[in-house]
Scaffold this motif. Structure first.
Motif, PDB file in Angstrom:
ATOM      1  N   ASN A   8      37.319  43.939  33.560  1.00 23.31           N
ATOM      2  CA  ASN A   8      38.431  44.416  34.374  1.00 23.31           C
ATOM      3  C   ASN A   8      39.599  43.445  34.240  1.00 23.31           C
ATOM      4  OD1 ASN A   8      37.096  46.671  35.373  1.00 23.31           O
ATOM      5  ND2 ASN A   8      36.181  45.505  37.034  1.00 23.31           N
ATOM      6  N   ALA A   9      40.778  43.985  34.046  1.00 20.72           N
ATOM      7  CA  ALA A   9      41.967  43.150  33.867  1.00 20.72           C
ATOM      8  C   ALA A   9      42.404  42.535  35.184  1.00 20.72           C
ATOM      9  CB  ALA A   9      43.105  43.978  33.288  1.00 20.72           C
ATOM     10  N   VAL A  10      42.748  41.264  35.112  1.00 20.01           N
ATOM     11  CA  VAL A  10      43.344  40.547  36.240  1.00 20.01           C
ATOM     12  C   VAL A  10      44.721  40.103  35.745  1.00 20.01           C
ATOM     13  CG1 VAL A  10      43.148  38.586  37.805  1.00 20.01           C
ATOM     14  CG2 VAL A  10      41.074  39.773  37.030  1.00 20.01           C
ATOM     15  N   PRO A  11      45.797  40.784  36.155  1.00 19.72           N
ATOM     16  CA  PRO A  11      47.120  40.523  35.598  1.00 19.72           C
ATOM     17  C   PRO A  11      47.569  39.059  35.627  1.00 19.72           C
ATOM     18  CG  PRO A  11      47.179  42.507  36.926  1.00 19.72           C
ATOM     19  CD  PRO A  11      45.824  41.864  37.141  1.00 19.72           C
ATOM     20  N   SER A  12      47.089  38.283  36.582  1.00 19.33           N
ATOM     21  CA  SER A  12      47.516  36.886  36.676  1.00 19.33           C
ATOM     22  C   SER A  12      46.621  35.934  35.871  1.00 19.33           C
ATOM     23  CB  SER A  12      47.529  36.447  38.137  1.00 19.33           C
ATOM     24  OG  SER A  12      46.218  36.541  38.681  1.00 19.33           O
ATOM     25  N   ASP A  13      45.556  36.439  35.258  1.00 20.19           N
ATOM     26  CA  ASP A  13      44.602  35.588  34.528  1.00 20.19           C
ATOM     27  C   ASP A  13      45.029  35.437  33.073  1.00 20.19           C
ATOM     28  OD1 ASP A  13      42.489  34.256  33.373  1.00 20.19           O
ATOM     29  OD2 ASP A  13      40.954  35.636  34.117  1.00 20.19           O
ATOM     30  N   GLN A  14      45.637  34.296  32.765  1.00 20.25           N
ATOM     31  CA  GLN A  14      46.139  34.081  31.407  1.00 20.25           C
ATOM     32  C   GLN A  14      45.023  33.944  30.380  1.00 20.25           C
ATOM     33  OE1 GLN A  14      49.044  30.889  31.578  1.00 20.25           O
ATOM     34  NE2 GLN A  14      50.640  32.389  31.960  1.00 20.25           N
ATOM     35  N   THR A  15      43.780  33.721  30.809  1.00 24.80           N
ATOM     36  CA  THR A  15      42.682  33.667  29.841  1.00 24.80           C
ATOM     37  C   THR A  15      42.337  35.062  29.323  1.00 24.80           C
ATOM     38  OG1 THR A  15      40.929  33.829  31.505  1.00 24.80           O
ATOM     39  CG2 THR A  15      41.704  31.606  30.921  1.00 24.80           C
TER      40      THR A  15
END
Length: 76
Positions: A8-15
Motif C-alpha cells: 500500500n502506498a504511503v505518499p510521505s514515505d520516500q522509501t
C-alpha cells in the motif's frame, strides 16, 4: 539484496519513491529515501519471471535499464 514488493502506498514515505536517471546507457532507478540503493536485476537474468531486487548502488550492468514502448499497450 532484498526483493521488491508491492505494498500500500504511503505518499510521505520516500522509501517507496524511485528516481529515474534517464541517462543513455546508464539509466537507473534509485531509491529517493535511501539514494545509496538502486533497483538491481537479480543475477542479470533476462528470462520472464526473473526477479528484481533492491541493492547497493554499484553502477553494474545489472542496474542499468532501458524504457521500451510496447506497441500493444501504446494506445491504452
Amino acid at each position: 539484496g532484498a526483493a521488491l514488493v508491492i505494498a500500500n502506498a504511503v505518499p510521505s514515505d520516500q522509501t517507496q519513491m524511485w528516481s529515474w536517471s534517464g541517462q543513455q546507457n546508464t539509466s537507473t532507478f534509485t531509491n529517493v529515501g535511501y539514494p545509496a540503493f538502486s533497483v538491481d536485476n537479480n543475477a542479470g537474468g533476462v528470462n520472464t519471471g526473473n526477479q528484481v531486487q533492491i541493492w547497493s548502488t554499484t553502477g553494474s550492468p545489472n542496474q542499468v535499464f532501458a524504457m521500451a514502448l510496447i506497441p500493444a499497450l501504446a494506445g491504452q
